[in-house]
Each structure stands twice: as C-alpha cells, then as structure tokens.
Design an enzyme around this catalytic site. Structure first.
Site, short mmCIF file in Angstrom:
data_model
loop_
_atom_site.label_atom_id
_atom_site.label_comp_id
_atom_site.label_asym_id
_atom_site.label_seq_id
_atom_site.Cartn_x
_atom_site.Cartn_y
_atom_site.Cartn_z
N CYS A 14 31.44 27.48 37.98
CA CYS A 14 32.26 27.75 36.81
C CYS A 14 33.26 26.62 36.55
O CYS A 14 33.79 26.50 35.45
CB CYS A 14 32.98 29.09 36.97
SG CYS A 14 33.89 29.21 38.52
N CYS A 28 31.98 43.39 42.77
CA CYS A 28 32.16 44.74 43.26
C CYS A 28 32.66 44.68 44.70
O CYS A 28 32.76 43.60 45.28
CB CYS A 28 30.83 45.49 43.27
SG CYS A 28 30.06 45.65 41.65
N GLY A 35 36.93 46.26 42.09
CA GLY A 35 36.24 47.04 41.07
C GLY A 35 36.99 48.29 40.75
O GLY A 35 37.29 49.07 41.65
N TYR A 48 41.21 33.50 43.50
CA TYR A 48 41.75 34.67 42.82
C TYR A 48 41.28 36.02 43.37
O TYR A 48 42.06 36.95 43.49
CB TYR A 48 41.38 34.60 41.33
CG TYR A 48 41.50 35.90 40.58
CD1 TYR A 48 42.75 36.36 40.17
CD2 TYR A 48 40.39 36.70 40.33
CE1 TYR A 48 42.88 37.58 39.51
CE2 TYR A 48 40.51 37.91 39.66
CZ TYR A 48 41.75 38.35 39.26
OH TYR A 48 41.88 39.54 38.62
N CYS A 103 30.20 27.56 46.19
CA CYS A 103 29.75 27.48 44.80
C CYS A 103 30.97 27.09 43.98
O CYS A 103 32.06 27.66 44.15
CB CYS A 103 29.24 28.84 44.32
SG CYS A 103 28.92 28.87 42.53
N ASN A 156 26.82 44.07 45.53
CA ASN A 156 27.84 43.19 44.96
C ASN A 156 27.16 41.87 44.64
O ASN A 156 26.59 41.26 45.52
CB ASN A 156 28.96 42.99 45.98
CG ASN A 156 30.05 42.01 45.52
OD1 ASN A 156 30.86 41.58 46.30
ND2 ASN A 156 30.06 41.66 44.25
N GLY A 157 27.25 41.46 43.38
CA GLY A 157 26.63 40.20 42.98
C GLY A 157 25.79 40.39 41.75
O GLY A 157 25.86 41.43 41.09
N CYS A 175 29.95 32.42 34.86
CA CYS A 175 29.42 32.75 36.19
C CYS A 175 28.20 33.65 36.03
O CYS A 175 28.25 34.63 35.29
CB CYS A 175 30.47 33.48 37.01
SG CYS A 175 29.83 34.04 38.59
N ASP A 235 50.13 29.70 37.94
CA ASP A 235 49.15 30.78 38.02
C ASP A 235 47.90 30.25 38.70
O ASP A 235 47.69 29.04 38.78
CB ASP A 235 48.83 31.35 36.63
CG ASP A 235 48.34 32.80 36.71
OD1 ASP A 235 48.10 33.30 37.82
OD2 ASP A 235 48.20 33.43 35.64
N SER A 254 49.03 37.31 41.07
CA SER A 254 48.05 36.38 41.61
C SER A 254 48.61 34.97 41.78
O SER A 254 48.12 34.22 42.61
CB SER A 254 46.81 36.36 40.72
OG SER A 254 47.19 35.99 39.40
P1 5GP Z 1 43.98 34.58 30.73
O1 5GP Z 1 45.11 33.70 30.28
O2 5GP Z 1 42.75 33.82 31.02
O3 5GP Z 1 43.78 35.72 29.78
O4 5GP Z 1 44.44 35.27 32.08
C1 5GP Z 1 44.77 34.52 33.21
C2 5GP Z 1 45.00 35.49 34.33
O5 5GP Z 1 43.79 36.18 34.59
C3 5GP Z 1 45.41 34.82 35.62
O6 5GP Z 1 46.62 35.41 36.04
C4 5GP Z 1 44.33 35.18 36.62
O7 5GP Z 1 44.89 35.62 37.84
C5 5GP Z 1 43.59 36.32 35.99
N1 5GP Z 1 42.15 36.28 36.26
C6 5GP Z 1 41.38 35.27 36.67
N2 5GP Z 1 40.11 35.65 36.83
C7 5GP Z 1 40.05 36.94 36.54
C8 5GP Z 1 39.01 37.91 36.54
O8 5GP Z 1 37.86 37.66 36.85
N3 5GP Z 1 39.37 39.17 36.17
C9 5GP Z 1 40.64 39.46 35.83
N4 5GP Z 1 40.91 40.67 35.51
N5 5GP Z 1 41.64 38.59 35.82
C10 5GP Z 1 41.35 37.34 36.16
FE1 SF4 Z 2 30.72 32.46 39.92
FE2 SF4 Z 2 32.48 30.46 39.86
FE3 SF4 Z 2 32.32 32.06 41.96
FE4 SF4 Z 2 30.35 30.33 41.49
S1 SF4 Z 2 32.50 29.84 42.01
S2 SF4 Z 2 30.13 32.47 42.09
S3 SF4 Z 2 30.31 30.38 39.25
S4 SF4 Z 2 32.96 32.65 39.88
MG MG Z 3 46.78 36.74 37.51
#
Ligand code: 5GP
Ligand code: SF4
Ligand code: MG
Length: 496
Positions: free
Chosen positions: A456, A9, A36, A262, A453, A110-111, A402, A365, A303
């Site tokens: 993941c 968030c 969010g 990201y 951290c 947030n968290g 996560c 990506d 991204s």
């Molecule tokens: P996937 O192939 O996993 O469906 O999508 C990859 C894309 O998802 C990448 O472009 C990346 O930037 C984006 N992405 C990574 N983490 C997240 C997230 O937590 N939420 C959203 N909406 N997109 C994410």
């Molecule tokens: Fe979650 Fe990965 Fe971020 Fe750790 S590094 S807080 S497991 S998303």
């Molecule tokens: Mg992306």
C-alpha cells in the site's frame, strides 16, 4: 470480478479440557475487538457437537451470560469481523460452519484471498457474470474456503479422526493471498498461516491447554503465556495428543507492515518486537527526518500517541495534549444524521483550546488514508487558535489499495493516490507536512526489512492482485468510484 468481503479480522482458539473455553474465547475476542467491530462469533465443541453462536455487533453486544452459559465444551474458536459499511451482513459473520464428517467443522478467517474467482470457478460456481454477481452477493471468500474444505472431506469418516487436517492438506496449496485461519471440528483445534504470513497468529500455553490468537496481547488477557508465532506456511493441529505442526508451503515472510504502523495493539509483540516501542521509534525517526521549530508536539489520539512521544523525545520539544478522544467511540455506533455528519470527527475528538491557542504545533498521526479525519482535525485545531500546524505522519503516503485483508477502500478513495505531498499539504490546510520514509519506517520496526509487505506504500505487491483500479467494482450495486479529492462525507470505517 471482486469477492472482496473478508476484511481485517481477529481470530482466537482454545483447547483446554476442564476449562470454560467459551468464556476464555469471549475474553480473547474482547481483547481483539479493535481488529473487527462488525460481528462476533464463537464455535464450541463438547466432543460430540459443534455449536456456533454469532451475530452482528461488538463482542459485548453479541454475548452475555445467558448466551455463553450453554456453550459447554473443551475446545472453541472465535472471530471478530471488520468491514466497510457497504458489506455489513449477517451472512458474513463468522465462524463459518459446514456439516460434514462426524460433527462438522467451523472456520474463522483473517485476510483476503486473491484468487477467489478461480476458486469459485473450480467449484463450478461461476458459469457466467450473473452467477458471479450472485456469488458476490451471498458468498465471502471465507465461505468459499468452507465449501472447498467440505468437498475435500473423504466420503467415509476416517478412523484416526484426521478428516479436517486431511481436507486442509488438499485445499491449502490452492489458496492464494492472505489467510490466517483458526478451525475446529469436534476434537481438534487447527491454526494456519499463509506462506507469506500477511496476518499474525501466535501460539500460547494455558494451564491444561493451548491457545491460538491473532495477537499476543490476547494471550495476556486470558492468562496464557506466549510460546511462539505460527510460521508462515505452517499448520498446527492441537488435540488430546498435544500439538503437532506441519509445513505445507515454503515460507516467504511478508507480514503486513500496517500491523506495526496502526492495526495491532501497542501491547502486542510481532517478530519479537514491542509494537509500542516500535511506534515510538517511528516518531523518533520522523523527528530526525523532518524537524520543525515548534512549541508543542501533540498526537492525534489514540493511534498517534506513541509516535508523538517518540517525536517529542527526539526533537526535545515538550509533549502535550491538544485533542481529547471520547473513550467510548466504536463502530457500531449509530451513523450520525446528515446535519451531524459535518460534526463527525467532533464526536470522536474535541480540542483543548487552552493548550493549543497561539502555539506552533507539531501534530503527529500514524497514517492518513482517506484524509477525511485529518482534514477535520486540522480545521478544529485552527478554530481552537493554533498559530501553526505542522503535520507529521509516521508512515509513507498510503497510495495503493490493500488486497490482503485491510479494507482501506479502492484506489480513488486514497488521498495520496494521485496527489503530491505539496498538494496534500494544501488540501489539509497545514503549514507543513511530512511523511516518514519507508526505509526509516522499516528500520524502526526492529525486524528484517524484507520480511514485510509494503504494497500500500510502495506499490510492490508480493502476491499478484486483480486489476488495481477494479477493487470494489461489484460492491454496492456497481457504484462508481468517487473522484479524487473526495468530499468529507464518508466517515472512516472505524476509529483508531
Ligand atoms: P483519515 O484522515 O485518512 O480519514 O484518517 C486518518 C486516521 O485513520 C489516522 O488516525 C489512522 O490512525 C486511522 N486509520 C488508519 N488506517 C485505518 C483503518 O484501516 N481503519 C480505520 N478505521 N482507521 C484507520
Ligand atoms: Fe495490505 Fe499494506 Fe498491509 Fe500489505 S502492508 S497487507 S498492502 S495494508
Ligand atoms: Mg488514528
């Protein structure tokens, strides 16, 4: 048992007598919208009453002149919330409000806490499984904190006005997991980070007052200047007397590495590092680690852009555009009908065949989570005539769920959970695939490797988590996790 609802968030807070604090909060939330898109809310105090306005939708959908105008006051907090589609719910919108003490208090979180079950039990809210289900249906971990704080209020209102601060001193040591809070009562603005500082929070100075925000980019947008990060394990209280800080736990910094990869805006700084520059360095590292003979380096927008720039620069291969992103794609966008689902990614990204046709491409990506988007992107590039597709990812395989506030789904939804890189390469249909090594990624951040951290990506959880395979089990009438590899039917929770 899983109360997993409070997701990644954005939070904002401002203490600035004589300034339009609700409007500043609106602008701050607008700058944090990427954190969010499901709901937005603002709480304001005029010194006597705390008023909360919140609703489902984007900041600009929830607030307009008419709704902001009556929100007069000298301090405010705001919140934008993100979650998966399954848990969309008005009751989960924040700030959470509790009517205790003089005027009550409001809280934005947030968290994700990791000990919600024990906390609920301590409140006598969990006598059996039936009650657990009730709680899962109606209560977020943020609500739980609201309830714990409300119960920690002294029966008599304190003469020094420090009721909320005192309640926090009682409650904070009992909370485990990830929490960045902004809180307020009628006269105080408070910011808190958990002892690991999983989620960011910064302090800024604005004419006549102070600002708290998830990201430094939100300070720029309201005309505040960066003062410092709120430290892990720290609580800051802002009121008429100024800012006072208090350490309630020893700090063991473990900022979410995914904020660098990201989540955070590129124009934000974390650990003093520009996120944009760090992402470019990730791309440069990736070019050194996994070079390929190709004619064009292109990002998956948006991204993937900085990492693709870095890759192209380090590899000496021209950078170009192969995909165009619809600028207005957002989450609260009506879900496509069944027959349009297959077109899902095309609503967001459309190829430029004239740039792609016959070329050997490096496609960059930041991450692959479920693989749904990536697979469709690759097939669009092939259809548009790409001769070769070499996919490069500027982070390691995302293998572990996560539990600290980033909703990327349960383990079975993660593409890399049970597949080797070779299997993923075949699943995506690419000519080659490489992921940036964790140590190179950490180097590219420019910050101390041990201050992150990486759970993941590494499976090393800094705070013990519930059973890894049980994540989300109580959600959505107990639906079973989908098998791996999953079909291309689940749209990504939001766009990048
Ligand atoms: P996937 O192939 O996993 O469906 O999508 C990859 C894309 O998802 C990448 O472009 C990346 O930037 C984006 N992405 C990574 N983490 C997240 C997230 O937590 N939420 C959203 N909406 N997109 C994410
Ligand atoms: Fe979650 Fe990965 Fe971020 Fe750790 S590094 S807080 S497991 S998303
Ligand atoms: Mg992306």
């Amino acid at each position: 048992m899983d109360l997993h609802i409070g997701e990644a968030c954005g939070v904002f807070g401002v203490y600035a007598p004589g300034h339009p604090v609700a409007n500043l909060t609106y602008l701050g939330l607008y700058a944090l919208q990427h954190r969010g898109q499901e709901s937005a809310g603002i709480a304001v105090s005029d010194g006597e009453t705390v008023t909360v306005v919140k609703d489902m939708g984007l900041v600009t959908q929830v607030f307009d002149e008419r709704r902001l105008a009556p929100l007069d006051g000298h301090l405010a907090i705001g919140h934008v919330r993100y979650s998966t589609t399954g848990t969309s719910n008005w009751r989960n919108a924040q700030p959470v409000y509790r009517s205790v003490g003089d005027a009550g208090f409001a809280l934005g979180h947030n968290g994700n806490l990791t000990n919600t079950a024990e906390l609920a039990e301590s409140l006598g809210m969990l006598p059996g499984m039936a009650a657990a289900q009730d709680l899962a249906d109606s209560t977020t971990d943020s609500d739980l904190v609201g309830e714990l704080l409300a119960r920690a209020y002294a029966p008599e209102v304190r003469s020094d006005g420090r009721d909320l601060e005192t309640a926090l001193e009682h409650v904070l040591p009992d909370l485990a997991g990830a929490f960045t809070f902004v809180l307020m009562d009628d006269a105080h603005l408070i910011g808190v980070r958990d002892r690991h500082g999983f989620r960011p929070l910064v302090l800024g100075r604005i004419e006549g007052g102070w600002v708290l925000a998830s990201e430094s980019a939100a300070l720029d947008i309201v005309g505040a200047h960066f003062v410092r990060d709120i430290e892990p394990g720290e609580m800051v209280v802002i009121d008429a007397a100024g800012v006072r800080e208090r350490r309630y736990a020893e700090a063991t910094p473990k900022l979410c590495l995914f904020e660098f990869v990201y989540f955070a805006r590129p124009d934000t700084k974390l650990y003093g590092q520009s996120i944009h520059a760090a992402r470019q360095r990730m791309g440069e590292e990736l070019a050194r680690q996994a070079p390929v003979d190709a004619e064009m380096v292109m990002p998956v927008p948006e991204s993937g852009i900085p990492a693709a720039q870095g890759y192209a620069r380090a590899a000496g291969i021209p950078y170009g555009d192969g995909l165009v992103k619809n600028r207005y794609v957002g989450r609260t966008f009506i879900q496509p009908s069944q027959q349009l689902r297959g077109q899902g990614v095309r609503l967001k990204l459309n190829p430029l065949p004239e740039n792609i046709k016959g070329k050997r491409l490096v496609v960059v990506d930041d991450s692959i989570v479920r693989g749904t988007t990536t697979r469709q992107v690759v097939s669009m590039l092939r259809e548009a005539g790409a001769a070769e597709v070499h996919f490069r990812v500027s982070s390691p395989p995302y293998r572990w769920p996560c539990f600290y506030g980033m909703d990327t789904g349960q383990r079975s939804e993660l593409l890399a959970a049970d597949m080797s890189v070779g299997e993923i390469r075949d699943f995506l249909g690419v000519d080659s695939l490489a992921y940036l090594d964790l140590d190179r990624l950490l180097t590219a951040t420019g910050a101390l490797p041990e201050s992150f951290c990486t759970a993941c990506l590494s499976g090393e959880y800094p705070v013990p988590v519930p059973d890894i395979d049980s994540k989300h089990v109580l959600e959505e009438d107990g639906a079973e996790p989908s098998p791996v590899p999953r079909a291309a039917e689940s749209p990504h929770p939001s766009t990048s």
